[in-house]
Design a protein around this motif. Structure first.
Motif, PDB file in Angstrom:
ATOM      1  N   MET A 166       0.850  -1.180   0.000  1.00 22.70           N
ATOM      2  CA  MET A 166       0.000   0.000   0.000  1.00 22.70           C
ATOM      3  C   MET A 166       0.895   1.242   0.000  1.00 22.70           C
ATOM      4  O   MET A 166       1.828   1.337   0.779  1.00 22.70           O
ATOM      5  CB  MET A 166      -0.906  -0.017   1.226  1.00 22.70           C
ATOM      6  N   PRO A 167       0.613   2.232  -0.875  1.00 27.24           N
ATOM      7  CA  PRO A 167       1.440   3.440  -0.937  1.00 27.24           C
ATOM      8  C   PRO A 167       1.320   4.278   0.334  1.00 27.24           C
ATOM      9  O   PRO A 167       0.277   4.292   0.982  1.00 27.24           O
ATOM     10  CB  PRO A 167       0.885   4.213  -2.131  1.00 27.24           C
ATOM     11  N   GLN A 168       2.409   4.950   0.645  1.00 22.00           N
ATOM     12  CA  GLN A 168       2.421   5.828   1.808  1.00 22.00           C
ATOM     13  C   GLN A 168       1.659   7.110   1.477  1.00 22.00           C
ATOM     14  O   GLN A 168       1.824   7.679   0.405  1.00 22.00           O
ATOM     15  CB  GLN A 168       3.853   6.171   2.196  1.00 22.00           C
ATOM     16  N   THR A 169       0.831   7.568   2.396  1.00 24.01           N
ATOM     17  CA  THR A 169       0.078   8.798   2.195  1.00 24.01           C
ATOM     18  C   THR A 169       0.978   9.998   2.468  1.00 24.01           C
ATOM     19  O   THR A 169       1.686  10.039   3.466  1.00 24.01           O
ATOM     20  CB  THR A 169      -1.139   8.853   3.140  1.00 24.01           C
ATOM     21  N   ARG A 170       0.937  10.955   1.568  1.00 26.50           N
ATOM     22  CA  ARG A 170       1.640  12.224   1.763  1.00 26.50           C
ATOM     23  C   ARG A 170       0.607  13.264   2.154  1.00 26.50           C
ATOM     24  O   ARG A 170      -0.469  13.333   1.574  1.00 26.50           O
ATOM     25  CB  ARG A 170       2.315  12.690   0.476  1.00 26.50           C
ATOM     26  N   LYS A 171       0.966  14.088   3.125  1.00 24.78           N
ATOM     27  CA  LYS A 171       0.074  15.172   3.517  1.00 24.78           C
ATOM     28  C   LYS A 171       0.549  16.440   2.825  1.00 24.78           C
ATOM     29  O   LYS A 171       1.681  16.892   3.052  1.00 24.78           O
ATOM     30  CB  LYS A 171       0.058  15.366   5.026  1.00 24.78           C
ATOM     31  N   ILE A 172      -0.299  17.004   2.009  1.00 27.47           N
ATOM     32  CA  ILE A 172       0.013  18.238   1.293  1.00 27.47           C
ATOM     33  C   ILE A 172      -0.881  19.328   1.859  1.00 27.47           C
ATOM     34  O   ILE A 172      -2.105  19.248   1.786  1.00 27.47           O
ATOM     35  CB  ILE A 172      -0.215  18.089  -0.219  1.00 27.47           C
TER      36      ILE A 172
END
Length: 78
Positions: free
Chosen positions: A1-7
């Motif tokens: 599962m891809p890591q979530t980036r917080k923008i």
């Protein structure tokens, strides 16, 4: 599962800010969490100051400013 980036997009609600919001949303990855923050909110303004944001619009990715968003705004020393 891809890591979530917080923008985080720091916005004053102006036309330039709205343009950046649309651009960031159009290029953000599916696992990115894009949040628009209103600089009129004192808590948001304090967070922006802590990050070193000196002008808006500004973008932080995972709590850090990319090169495009550093070193801008009035420099009182100059």
């Amino acid at each position: 599962m891809p890591q979530t980036r917080k923008i985080e997009i720091f916005s004053a609600g102006c036309a330039a800010c709205e343009d950046i919001i649309a651009r960031v949303r159009s290029v953000a990855c599916p696992s990115c969490d894009v949040v628009v923050l209103d600089m009129k909110d004192k808590g948001v303004a304090a967070r922006a100051q802590a990050l070193g944001i000196r002008s808006v619009p500004a973008v932080a990715i995972d709590g850090k400013l990319p090169d495009c968003c550093t070193g801008r705004g009035p420099d009182m020393k100059a």
